[in-house]
Design a protein around this motif. Structure first.
Motif, PDB file in Angstrom:
ATOM      1  N   LEU A 129      33.499  44.240  37.864  1.00 21.53           N
ATOM      2  CA  LEU A 129      32.098  44.611  38.016  1.00 21.53           C
ATOM      3  C   LEU A 129      31.650  45.369  36.772  1.00 21.53           C
ATOM      4  O   LEU A 129      32.436  46.090  36.158  1.00 21.53           O
ATOM      5  CB  LEU A 129      31.919  45.514  39.236  1.00 21.53           C
ATOM      6  N   VAL A 143      31.933  39.077  46.577  1.00 19.42           N
ATOM      7  CA  VAL A 143      31.444  40.446  46.424  1.00 19.42           C
ATOM      8  C   VAL A 143      30.567  40.741  47.637  1.00 19.42           C
ATOM      9  O   VAL A 143      29.803  39.887  48.081  1.00 19.42           O
ATOM     10  CB  VAL A 143      30.670  40.635  45.096  1.00 19.42           C
ATOM     11  N   TRP A 200      32.139  35.461  43.918  1.00 17.30           N
ATOM     12  CA  TRP A 200      32.282  36.271  42.715  1.00 17.30           C
ATOM     13  C   TRP A 200      33.099  35.488  41.698  1.00 17.30           C
ATOM     14  O   TRP A 200      33.997  34.738  42.055  1.00 17.30           O
ATOM     15  CB  TRP A 200      32.938  37.616  43.039  1.00 17.30           C
ATOM     16  N   ARG A 244      36.621  46.727  40.722  1.00 13.87           N
ATOM     17  CA  ARG A 244      36.363  46.047  41.998  1.00 13.87           C
ATOM     18  C   ARG A 244      35.529  46.872  42.973  1.00 13.87           C
ATOM     19  O   ARG A 244      35.297  46.445  44.097  1.00 13.87           O
ATOM     20  CB  ARG A 244      37.683  45.666  42.672  1.00 13.87           C
ATOM     21  N   VAL A 273      34.391  44.001  45.407  1.00 15.41           N
ATOM     22  CA  VAL A 273      34.942  42.660  45.189  1.00 15.41           C
ATOM     23  C   VAL A 273      36.119  42.493  46.142  1.00 15.41           C
ATOM     24  O   VAL A 273      37.029  43.329  46.189  1.00 15.41           O
ATOM     25  CB  VAL A 273      35.380  42.461  43.720  1.00 15.41           C
TER      26      VAL A 273
END
Length: 166
Positions: free
Chosen positions: A71, A43, A59, A21, A32
């Motif tokens: 990610l 995001v 996201w 994240r 995130v």
């Protein structure tokens, strides 16, 4: 053996983080976050040294439909490209707002009249200037930053001798 101390190299721009994240690299941080508008995720992309994100967007949910997709490198590269494009467009828009130009036909021939706004926090102002076809400056005056430059006003300024007292 070298006794010279090693310089400190862990400045923030040198730190790389690659977590599901949080991803920091290449002058950017992708984070995130919980989307405040719904049950999903968002995001945010923040350029190093900036307080506010340059980009915030939706996201993707992960496979469990509860947590965000982690990610990864390809997603981060795409986010950096998108955030850089957003910043570039913002800079172009700001430049267009602060710098205007019109071309007019005057008694002396074709002239370019420019308005350059100086957004000083205490005393903003603008500079109105006129140039001939060869680029030589004919006149320059300070005007209010709210001055609206258009062909008619530029033509009237030129026809009036650029406000010069003769």
């Amino acid at each position: 053996m070298n006794d010279t101390p090693t310089p400190y190299t862990d400045a923030p721009e040198d730190i790389k983080t690659q977590e599901p994240r949080l991803w920091c690299d290449d002058g950017w941080t992708a984070r995130v976050i919980k989307n405040e508008d719904d049950d999903g995720w968002a995001v945010e992309m923040t350029k190093d040294g900036e307080a506010e994100p340059a980009l915030v967007g939706p996201w993707t949910m992960g496979r469990d439909k509860k947590n965000p997709k982690p990610l990864d490198s390809p997603a981060f590269i795409t986010l950096v490209k998108t955030a850089n494009e957003v910043l570039r467009r913002h800079e172009q828009q700001l430049h267009a707002t602060l710098h205007k130009s019109v071309t007019i036909d005057a008694a002396d021939g074709r002239l370019t009249v420019k308005l350059d706004i100086v957004p000083d926090e205490d005393e903003p102002y603008a500079v109105l200037s006129a140039y001939d076809a060869s680029g030589e400056q004919l006149a320059e005056v300070h005007v209010a930053p709210t001055y609206k430059l258009n062909v008619q006003r530029a033509s009237e300024w030129a026809a009036g001798g650029f406000g010069k007292q003769g």
